[in-house]
Motif scaffolding. Structure first.
Motif, PDB file in Angstrom:
ATOM      1  N   THR A  31       0.861  -1.195   0.000  1.00 26.80           N
ATOM      2  CA  THR A  31       0.000   0.000   0.000  1.00 26.80           C
ATOM      3  C   THR A  31       0.890   1.235   0.000  1.00 26.80           C
ATOM      4  N   ASN A  37      -6.022   3.688   3.297  1.00 30.03           N
ATOM      5  CA  ASN A  37      -6.079   2.480   4.128  1.00 30.03           C
ATOM      6  C   ASN A  37      -4.762   2.139   4.813  1.00 30.03           C
ATOM      7  N   SER A  78      -5.151   9.248   6.048  1.00 33.30           N
ATOM      8  CA  SER A  78      -6.087   8.261   6.595  1.00 33.30           C
ATOM      9  C   SER A  78      -7.125   8.953   7.474  1.00 33.30           C
ATOM     10  N   GLY A 201     -11.971   6.893   2.159  1.00 29.06           N
ATOM     11  CA  GLY A 201     -11.872   5.518   2.660  1.00 29.06           C
ATOM     12  C   GLY A 201     -12.977   4.615   2.185  1.00 29.06           C
ATOM     13  N   LYS A 206     -10.159  -2.465  -0.934  1.00 23.97           N
ATOM     14  CA  LYS A 206      -9.948  -3.074   0.375  1.00 23.97           C
ATOM     15  C   LYS A 206      -8.979  -4.258   0.247  1.00 23.97           C
TER      16      LYS A 206
END
Length: 640
Positions: A31, A37, A78, A201, A206
């Motif tokens: 990531t 995330n 985030s 988000g 995911k």
């Protein structure tokens, strides 16, 4: 058998953790920095190292866990709540296993994020749920700052905590509202960016597939996009903080801004945290005296609060809130602990503070008792510090209490005490005019027969030209609203209704309905000086808890009255006139002999004298009658 099974379970758990670590590590590695995330994946990795530490006790795992939480905190794109939780874990681990000073760095990050969580990251409903936890975190942070000797920072953080709580409870203007009033364009832009960050988000990246080139590329692009948003948000924050009056926008006010609050009164901020308890005494705008309270604890404050509830119950002050654990305990116990509660407050909190600040106290006293303004946190905020003492001991020389040494009042925040300094000072020779609102028999509510006597007593000290009395059917919501701005003092002798779920719907019960805090907030009261909330018992007969009374009083401060006299629970019909008699004699002097006009006192001193008199009348051991009256103040007009 049992021991073997435990070892087996631990090994099994350890195996699971060992397998989880590389999986979480991979999610983090794949990531890009700045991706929304990333913080959540880093937290998962931190939890895994933290769990392994609990199995193997290798300090290396603590270092790895803190590194992961720290990195999660610093991933500004985030969600604020994820970063807040990461920062709390980072702070806790560092304070526990490393050193308080390292813990302080982590708590500094926590305090930077809290305003964003509260004002941007949560729905109103969630704010209420998170508030107690945020409050405890701030108390913890402050105790850390105290332990390393950074007292100004502790004061700044506690102030931030108190102002968030009160702004939430009374739904006062949020920092964003204030910005919007003066600089709508930048406020709109900031809202837009923070919402975009918030919604970032919710996109569907995911599960990161390792083998998909396309997927990886779009994750990279998404990360870049989030980084841009976060950078824009930071840039806007800097711009706002350069605007006049917004230097501490969304961050704790600097101590140098708060310090002038201590110009007229000693301020005692008491921090009750799980880790330690301390008082910070602001003696002058430049001096903070720390007073450790080693024999007091968070647990003890909670126990004293429960004992107070139980004592009220034993005296028939009704408290039956639905399913409240504390009240359940109080009902079972049903004993009078007043004497021991006040003695514990004296021995563990008040007496250590007074003995530490003796010199400062008397420097501040001008031919009268010195004035202390209390600003307490946690469960201590609901306890009567102003009545702490040893009473009724077999040997009278052992009896001692705070009112022999100082006059007490309370404030919600230091900022509140600053705001009132800007109000023009009233001419001391001018007699303030009083609006008296009484409701001896409000339709549908129990009668308050004592209010008739109370009104007579007040009128003894006011002249007809300076008084307006609205009673029975004349005391309608409209009539009271119409008169309020014409008088410096308002005396409300009527039922008060507390609304815990929506504090702004708390109200005074008038002849034709409820005068809510909501409505009062809209008034502009330029010459308001004092609100006296007299027979304001909760009409529903339930929910009559000490902290609720704080809402109506705090509400009246927020409406614009710099001083409020109120009671922590409802007082007897016969006692209210006794208090009123002495309060108004001290506030106004007698009007028939104007030559020998007495020195007029400020509300805190006037009430202090009145309570002393009541205590002699009803007997000192009759605590339920004389303890509840208190003064809450935004400002302190200097005595004499």
């Amino acid at each position: 058998g049992v021991a073997d099974r435990r070892v087996h379970d631990n090994l099994h758990e350890l195996g699971d953790i060992e397998n989880a670590i590389p999986v979480h590590q991979k999610a983090v590695d794949l990531t890009p920095d700045g991706h929304v995330n990333k913080a959540a994946y880093l937290c998962n990795l931190g939890h895994a190292f933290s769990s392994r530490f609990k199995c193997l006790y290798e300090l290396g795992d603590i270092m790895k866990a803190t590194a992961a939480y720290k990195q999660a905190t610093e991933n500004t794109s985030s969600h604020p709540l994820t970063r807040y939780r990461a920062a709390c874990l980072w702070a806790t681990l560092w304070s526990t296993y490393q050193s308080p000073s390292l813990g302080l760095d982590a708590y500094t990050a926590v305090l930077e994020i809290i305003p964003q969580v509260v004002w941007f990251g949560l729905t109103v409903h969630r704010q209420y749920e998170e508030l107690p936890d945020i409050g405890r975190t701030i108390n913890m942070a402050a105790s850390m700052a105290i332990s390393v000797g950074d007292l100004p920072r502790a004061v700044e953080w506690l102030e931030e905590g108190r102002s968030i709580v009160w702004k939430q409870i009374l739904q006062l203007h949020t920092p964003l509202d204030e910005l919007h009033q003066q600089h709508p364009d930048i406020a709109d832009e900031l809202s837009r960016i923070s919402m975009a960050l918030d919604n970032a988000g919710t996109s569907n990246f995911k599960n990161i597939q390792v083998d998909s080139e396309v997927e990886h590329k779009s994750v990279e692009e998404e990360g870049q996009n989030h980084r841009k948003l976060a950078a824009k948000y930071e840039e806007l924050l800097q711009q706002v903080r350069e605007l006049d009056g917004f230097s501490s926008f969304l961050r704790p006010k600097a101590f140098s801004e708060l310090a002038p609050a201590a110009s007229n009164s000693l301020i005692v901020v008491v921090n009750v945290a799980k880790f330690r308890c301390d008082a910070l005494v602001l003696c002058t705008p430049r001096e903070i005296v720390p007073v450790p309270l080693p024999t007091f604890s968070y647990q003890q404050a909670e126990t004293l609060h429960l004992k107070l509830l139980s004592s009220l119950q034993a005296h028939g002050v009704r408290i039956n809130r639905n399913g409240d654990r504390a009240v359940g305990w109080a009902e079972k116990d049903n004993q009078d602990h007043f004497r021991s509660v006040l003695a514990d407050l004296w021995s563990h909190v008040v007496q250590p503070i007074l003995s530490e600040i003796q010199q400062a106290l008397y420097k501040n006293a001008h031919h009268s008792l010195p004035h202390i303004t209390w600003c307490a946190t946690g469960p201590l905020a609901f306890l009567p510090l102003h009545a702490a003492g040893i009473y009724g001991s077999g040997d009278p020389t052992k009896n001692i209490n705070i009112s022999d040494f100082a006059v007490s009042s309370y404030t919600t925040t230091l900022t509140a005490m600053l705001g009132s300094g800007s109000k023009p000072k009233q001419d001391p020779t001018k007699t303030p005019s009083v609006l008296i609102v009484s409701q001896p028999s409000t339709p549908g509510l129990p009668p308050l027969s004592g209010t008739m006597r109370e009104v007579e007593v007040i009128q003894h000290y006011t002249s007809p030209d300076n008084t307006c009395h609205l009673t029975h059917e004349l005391a309608t919501v409209g009539a009271v609203l119409g008169e309020m701005s014409k008088h410096e003092i308002i005396h409300l002798a009527c039922h008060g209704i507390q609304d815990m779920k929506n504090p702004l719907s708390s109200a005074f019960a008038l002849y034709n309905g409820r005068l809510e805090l909501n409505t009062l907030m809209k008034l502009s009261l330029k010459n308001a000086e004092l609100a006296v909330l007299s027979a304001c018992q909760t009409a529903t007969g339930d929910e009559n808890l000490p902290e609720e009374a704080v809402h109506l009083a705090a509400g009246m401060l927020a409406v614009g009255y710099p001083s409020v006299i109120a009671t922590m629970w409802s007082i007897g019909d016969k006692d209210a006139p006794l208090i009123a008699d002495k309060v108004y004699a001290n506030l106004l002097g007698r009007h028939e002999n104007s030559e020998s006009q007495k020195v007029k006192m400020t509300p805190a001193y006037a009430l202090h004298e009145a309570v002393k008199h009541l205590r002699e009348e009803v007997s000192e051991m009759n605590f339920v009658k004389w303890v509840p009256s208190f003064t809450s103040e935004f400002s302190d007009g200097m005595e004499e």
